[in-house]
Design an enzyme around this catalytic site. Sequence first.
Site, PDB file in Angstrom:
ATOM      1  N   ARG A 150       0.628  -1.621   0.376  1.00  0.00           N
ATOM      2  CA  ARG A 150       0.445  -0.060   0.481  1.00  0.00           C
ATOM      3  C   ARG A 150       0.639   1.304   0.111  1.00  0.00           C
ATOM      4  O   ARG A 150      -0.013   2.450  -0.091  1.00  0.00           O
ATOM      5  CB  ARG A 150      -1.238   0.567   0.791  1.00  0.00           C
ATOM      6  CG  ARG A 150      -2.110  -0.907   1.384  1.00  0.00           C
ATOM      7  CD  ARG A 150      -2.882  -1.060  -0.175  1.00  0.00           C
ATOM      8  NE  ARG A 150      -3.908   0.540   0.228  1.00  0.00           N
ATOM      9  CZ  ARG A 150      -5.018   0.599   1.140  1.00  0.00           C
ATOM     10  NH1 ARG A 150      -5.119  -0.344   1.882  1.00  0.00           N
ATOM     11  NH2 ARG A 150      -5.132   2.101   0.652  1.00  0.00           N
ATOM     12  N   GLN A 177       7.823  -9.505  -6.180  1.00  0.00           N
ATOM     13  CA  GLN A 177       7.206 -10.752  -4.866  1.00  0.00           C
ATOM     14  C   GLN A 177       7.436 -12.069  -5.362  1.00  0.00           C
ATOM     15  O   GLN A 177       6.724 -11.744  -6.441  1.00  0.00           O
ATOM     16  CB  GLN A 177       6.479  -9.660  -4.261  1.00  0.00           C
ATOM     17  CG  GLN A 177       5.685 -10.853  -2.938  1.00  0.00           C
ATOM     18  CD  GLN A 177       4.700 -11.073  -2.262  1.00  0.00           C
ATOM     19  OE1 GLN A 177       4.066  -9.359  -3.208  1.00  0.00           O
ATOM     20  NE2 GLN A 177       4.175 -10.964  -1.728  1.00  0.00           N
ATOM     21  N   ARG A 201      -3.572 -21.892  -5.422  1.00  0.00           N
ATOM     22  CA  ARG A 201      -3.146 -20.600  -4.205  1.00  0.00           C
ATOM     23  C   ARG A 201      -4.487 -19.714  -3.626  1.00  0.00           C
ATOM     24  O   ARG A 201      -4.814 -19.071  -2.622  1.00  0.00           O
ATOM     25  CB  ARG A 201      -2.962 -19.677  -5.452  1.00  0.00           C
ATOM     26  CG  ARG A 201      -3.176 -18.498  -6.372  1.00  0.00           C
ATOM     27  CD  ARG A 201      -1.695 -17.535  -6.756  1.00  0.00           C
ATOM     28  NE  ARG A 201      -2.708 -16.646  -7.465  1.00  0.00           N
ATOM     29  CZ  ARG A 201      -2.508 -15.517  -8.297  1.00  0.00           C
ATOM     30  NH1 ARG A 201      -1.422 -14.821  -7.347  1.00  0.00           N
ATOM     31  NH2 ARG A 201      -2.754 -14.983  -8.982  1.00  0.00           N
ATOM     32  N   ARG A 256      12.947   9.359   1.984  1.00  0.00           N
ATOM     33  CA  ARG A 256      11.693  10.101   2.961  1.00  0.00           C
ATOM     34  C   ARG A 256      10.326   9.092   2.853  1.00  0.00           C
ATOM     35  O   ARG A 256       9.866   9.034   3.582  1.00  0.00           O
ATOM     36  CB  ARG A 256      11.328  11.164   1.273  1.00  0.00           C
ATOM     37  CG  ARG A 256      10.166  11.979   2.240  1.00  0.00           C
ATOM     38  CD  ARG A 256       9.741  12.687   0.303  1.00  0.00           C
ATOM     39  NE  ARG A 256       9.163  14.201   0.794  1.00  0.00           N
ATOM     40  CZ  ARG A 256       8.788  15.310   0.235  1.00  0.00           C
ATOM     41  NH1 ARG A 256       8.702  14.803  -0.399  1.00  0.00           N
ATOM     42  NH2 ARG A 256       8.320  16.038   0.986  1.00  0.00           N
ATOM     43  N   ARG A 313       3.937   2.715   9.717  1.00  0.00           N
ATOM     44  CA  ARG A 313       4.261   1.206  10.704  1.00  0.00           C
ATOM     45  C   ARG A 313       5.154   0.735  12.219  1.00  0.00           C
ATOM     46  O   ARG A 313       4.735  -0.317  11.880  1.00  0.00           O
ATOM     47  CB  ARG A 313       4.536   0.276   9.634  1.00  0.00           C
ATOM     48  CG  ARG A 313       4.153   0.794   8.124  1.00  0.00           C
ATOM     49  CD  ARG A 313       1.878   0.270   8.442  1.00  0.00           C
ATOM     50  NE  ARG A 313       1.129   0.310   7.026  1.00  0.00           N
ATOM     51  CZ  ARG A 313       0.751   0.322   6.708  1.00  0.00           C
ATOM     52  NH1 ARG A 313       0.058  -0.329   7.671  1.00  0.00           N
ATOM     53  NH2 ARG A 313      -0.207   0.057   5.563  1.00  0.00           N
TER      54      ARG A 313
HETATM   55  C1  FAD Z   1      -2.580   1.670  11.657  1.00  0.00           C
HETATM   56  C2  FAD Z   1      -2.313   2.005  10.205  1.00  0.00           C
HETATM   57  C3  FAD Z   1      -4.137   1.279   9.520  1.00  0.00           C
HETATM   58  C4  FAD Z   1      -4.203   1.057   8.449  1.00  0.00           C
HETATM   59  N1  FAD Z   1      -5.616   0.351   8.224  1.00  0.00           N
HETATM   60  C5  FAD Z   1      -6.362   0.518   7.186  1.00  0.00           C
HETATM   61  C6  FAD Z   1      -7.706   0.539   6.715  1.00  0.00           C
HETATM   62  O1  FAD Z   1      -8.375  -0.565   7.918  1.00  0.00           O
HETATM   63  N2  FAD Z   1      -7.707  -0.028   5.303  1.00  0.00           N
HETATM   64  C7  FAD Z   1      -6.940   0.875   4.464  1.00  0.00           C
HETATM   65  O2  FAD Z   1      -7.550   0.568   3.715  1.00  0.00           O
HETATM   66  N3  FAD Z   1      -5.593   0.889   4.539  1.00  0.00           N
HETATM   67  C8  FAD Z   1      -5.695   0.583   5.791  1.00  0.00           C
HETATM   68  N4  FAD Z   1      -3.937   1.111   6.400  1.00  0.00           N
HETATM   69  C9  FAD Z   1      -3.357   1.648   5.499  1.00  0.00           C
HETATM   70  C10 FAD Z   1      -3.602   3.349   5.332  1.00  0.00           C
HETATM   71  O3  FAD Z   1      -3.924   3.823   4.876  1.00  0.00           O
HETATM   72  C11 FAD Z   1      -1.982   3.335   4.039  1.00  0.00           C
HETATM   73  O4  FAD Z   1      -2.605   3.291   2.346  1.00  0.00           O
HETATM   74  C12 FAD Z   1      -1.012   3.025   4.013  1.00  0.00           C
HETATM   75  O5  FAD Z   1      -0.475   3.145   5.260  1.00  0.00           O
HETATM   76  C13 FAD Z   1      -0.182   3.848   2.949  1.00  0.00           C
HETATM   77  O6  FAD Z   1       0.362   4.999   3.232  1.00  0.00           O
HETATM   78  P1  FAD Z   1       0.618   6.367   2.424  1.00  0.00           P
HETATM   79  O7  FAD Z   1      -0.970   6.542   1.425  1.00  0.00           O
HETATM   80  O8  FAD Z   1       0.305   7.607   3.255  1.00  0.00           O
HETATM   81  O9  FAD Z   1       1.939   5.849   1.668  1.00  0.00           O
HETATM   82  P2  FAD Z   1       1.865   6.150  -0.198  1.00  0.00           P
HETATM   83  O10 FAD Z   1       0.981   5.763  -0.891  1.00  0.00           O
HETATM   84  O11 FAD Z   1       3.630   5.542  -0.087  1.00  0.00           O
HETATM   85  O12 FAD Z   1       2.041   7.705   0.256  1.00  0.00           O
HETATM   86  C14 FAD Z   1       2.924   8.608   0.517  1.00  0.00           C
HETATM   87  C15 FAD Z   1       2.451  10.566   1.044  1.00  0.00           C
HETATM   88  O13 FAD Z   1       2.098  10.498  -0.792  1.00  0.00           O
HETATM   89  C16 FAD Z   1       0.994  10.855  -1.173  1.00  0.00           C
HETATM   90  N5  FAD Z   1       0.805  11.168  -2.106  1.00  0.00           N
HETATM   91  C17 FAD Z   1       0.447   8.998  -2.176  1.00  0.00           C
HETATM   92  N6  FAD Z   1      -0.658   9.049  -3.247  1.00  0.00           N
HETATM   93  C18 FAD Z   1      -1.762  10.122  -3.628  1.00  0.00           C
HETATM   94  C19 FAD Z   1      -2.552  10.767  -4.082  1.00  0.00           C
HETATM   95  N7  FAD Z   1      -2.585   9.417  -4.878  1.00  0.00           N
HETATM   96  N8  FAD Z   1      -3.094  11.565  -3.652  1.00  0.00           N
HETATM   97  C20 FAD Z   1      -2.600  12.908  -3.258  1.00  0.00           C
HETATM   98  N9  FAD Z   1      -1.266  12.380  -2.122  1.00  0.00           N
HETATM   99  C21 FAD Z   1      -0.865  11.171  -2.407  1.00  0.00           C
HETATM  100  C22 FAD Z   1       0.224  11.032   0.490  1.00  0.00           C
HETATM  101  O14 FAD Z   1       1.045  12.582   1.679  1.00  0.00           O
HETATM  102  C23 FAD Z   1       0.732  10.160   1.638  1.00  0.00           C
HETATM  103  O15 FAD Z   1       0.856   9.971   2.361  1.00  0.00           O
HETATM  104  C24 FAD Z   1      -4.136   1.815   7.920  1.00  0.00           C
HETATM  105  C25 FAD Z   1      -2.667   2.604   7.703  1.00  0.00           C
HETATM  106  C26 FAD Z   1      -2.084   2.281   9.680  1.00  0.00           C
HETATM  107  C27 FAD Z   1      -0.624   2.645   9.563  1.00  0.00           C
END
Ligand code: FAD
Length: 256
Positions: free
Chosen positions: A101, A110, A179, A197, A206
């Site tokens: 994600r 993978q 699978r 970053r 995480r």
């Molecule tokens: C404690 C915890 C619980 C979670 N529970 C769930 C859950 O129940 N269900 C679920 O689906 N997910 C869940 N997640 C996953 C979470 O929603 C994120 O998908 C995951 O943590 C990746 O984070 P991110 O999108 O910030 O990271 P990245 O994709 O690496 O993005 C990094 C940063 O880049 C920016 N960015 C990236 N893409 C975009 C975009 N398209 N538009 C604007 N800005 C962008 C944002 O600032 C983002 O924070 C959970 C995560 C955590 C830590």
Amino acid sequence: MKIVREPRVYLVGRQHTDADGLERFLTDHGLSWTTDTEVGAETLCETAGRVCYMSFGKGRKTNREYLRHILESAHGSVLEHATWNFIITGVSRSFTHELVRHRAGFGYSQLSQRYVDESTADFVEPDAIAADPELHAIWEESIRQSHAAYCRLVEGLARHYAAEPDPTQRRKLARQAARSVLPNATETKIFVTANARALRHFVESRGHEFADIEIRRVAIALLRILQREAPGLFGDYTIVALPDGTEVARTEYRKV
Ligand SMILES: Cc1cc2nc3c(=O)[nH]c(=O)nc-3n(C[C@H](O)[C@H](O)[C@H](O)COP(=O)(O)OP(=O)(O)OC[C@H]3O[C@@H](n4cnc5c(N)ncnc54)[C@H](O)[C@@H]3O)c2cc1C
């Protein structure tokens, strides 16, 4: 069938600066500059930051001071120039589902369950289940049943696709359907490339107490490696032990 309870993180690649190329750039611009770190990632981030203001030889003297200022001022794009490569094993498919994600600044390769035979798969058991004999027995029975079903399905599907002349394709067709009964606990391997970053963002989200214990363990293992690799980029984090024995990462420079 082997039960795995500890992830393994292998650092397999890091950057080096091309000293000749950097020197040519400095000479072409009438500059003379050296830094006091021998870490490629740290040198490259400092160089990138100094290009923004053409501040070679001016201002902060040490690389550590320079990078601390980058963290303080949240000039995070500079950190995207530092990358590392890892192989992570002994982790579950539920872990990798969470890992992938993280989109920005990460690359993944993978293990394929379509190509690789999972009849010899290992399985990752959560600590909370392993600690309780009754829960462990429920978990183990469920894993054994799923795994046995997978093996039987592969055999049956091989018969189903007997008309397919290419044996590699035949196996792939059988494995990709079979699978579907493998559990989230199935052990997997993943090659991960990420920049500093993105890795900081990963460690913060995480390596937090709200995160699942398996991914948190990997985040802390990555952080320990990165703190040895590039203290200027990751030395601001402290690793704190919680009362339940797990660990979290904390920093005053979040979301750089
Ligand atoms: C404690 C915890 C619980 C979670 N529970 C769930 C859950 O129940 N269900 C679920 O689906 N997910 C869940 N997640 C996953 C979470 O929603 C994120 O998908 C995951 O943590 C990746 O984070 P991110 O999108 O910030 O990271 P990245 O994709 O690496 O993005 C990094 C940063 O880049 C920016 N960015 C990236 N893409 C975009 C975009 N398209 N538009 C604007 N800005 C962008 C944002 O600032 C983002 O924070 C959970 C995560 C955590 C830590």
